[in-house]
Design an enzyme around this catalytic site. Structure first.
Site, PDB file in Angstrom:
ATOM      1  CG  HIS A 121       4.622   8.358 -23.541  1.00  0.00           C
ATOM      2  ND1 HIS A 121       4.667   8.759 -24.864  1.00  0.00           N
ATOM      3  CD2 HIS A 121       4.975   7.038 -23.542  1.00  0.00           C
ATOM      4  CE1 HIS A 121       5.012   7.732 -25.621  1.00  0.00           C
ATOM      5  NE2 HIS A 121       5.214   6.685 -24.839  1.00  0.00           N
ATOM      6  CD  GLU A 122       6.203   5.042 -20.474  1.00  0.00           C
ATOM      7  OE1 GLU A 122       5.607   3.959 -20.602  1.00  0.00           O
ATOM      8  OE2 GLU A 122       7.051   5.445 -21.297  1.00  0.00           O
ATOM      9  CG  HIS A 146       2.055   3.283 -23.471  1.00  0.00           C
ATOM     10  ND1 HIS A 146       1.587   3.196 -24.760  1.00  0.00           N
ATOM     11  CD2 HIS A 146       3.268   3.908 -23.553  1.00  0.00           C
ATOM     12  CE1 HIS A 146       2.464   3.735 -25.589  1.00  0.00           C
ATOM     13  NE2 HIS A 146       3.492   4.182 -24.879  1.00  0.00           N
TER      14      HIS A 146
END
Length: 216
Positions: free
Chosen positions: A7-8, A11
């Site tokens: 997820h990170e 980004h």
């Protein structure tokens, strides 16, 4: 660890590709969990069933089109969780097709079932959760980039109240039962959609082999 890390990374990678080196210079464009996980956030996951990773620093001023690219950078995090859940569904399909589970031991079968169950369900829940339009979640940042500038300024001025409300909802069981729990109930519908999509592309499989009693 897998869900938070991907997820990170999503980004950070999207921001880097759009011209913002902030996350890249901080060492966040990596799949190394140590660069993304927060110790307190991970401990709370084990204790309270809720936690977080380290937020990725993003400077939207470095984007050519700050609003549009800001929406994409915010959205790729939850989308990456949906993709991970889809990978889990495809893994179920392949294991069914190859018959590997039938050839393995009961212990190996149980371990694989548990892993895939959590891979799919946790990522679906993170997908839903992060799209809630409350700070500091991705859904809030997406709304910020969609609304007019004057509304965004007002949202920034009141963001601290949103964070306070967010913490109350998460950590007070009665509020959580009235807000987050009904929302998470949609996770079953999304999983069913992923399974149906997989069956449209591939052959039908016996998904009952992967039924799992969460109470265990």
């Amino acid at each position: 660890m897998l869900a938070f890390t991907v997820h990170e990374f999503a980004h950070a990678y999207a921001a880097y590709k759009f011209g913002d080196r902030t996350a890249y210079d901080a060492g966040r464009v990596t799949l190394n969990p140590r660069m993304h996980l927060d110790v307190l956030g991970m401990v709370l996951i084990l204790i309270a069933g809720f936690g977080w990773a380290r937020p990725v620093p993003v400077n939207r001023g470095n984007f050519k089109h700050p609003r549009l690219m800001g929406i994409v950078v915010s959205a790729v995090g939850p989308i990456s969780n949906l993709i991970l859940a889809a990978v889990g569904v495809l893994a179920v399909h392949e294991l069914n097709q190859t018959g590997l589970l039938d050839a393995g031991s009961i212990g190996a079968h149980r371990a694989i079932v548990h892993f895939l169950y959590y891979l799919i369900t946790i990522n679906i829940m993170l997908f839903i959760f992060n799209l809630i339009p409350v700070p500091p979640l991705d859904g809030y940042r997406i709304i910020q980039d969609l609304v007019p500038t004057n509304v965004r300024i007002r949202m920034d001025q009141n963001a601290h109240w949103g964070i306070f409300v967010f913490l109350l909802i998460v950590f007070i069981p009665s509020l959580r039962a009235e807000t987050l729990d009904p929302l998470f109930a949609y996770s079953g519908d999304i999983i069913s959609w992923l399974i149906n999509t997989c069956e449209l592309v591939f052959d039908r499989v016996d998904w009952a082999k992967f039924s799992y009693d969460a109470s265990r």
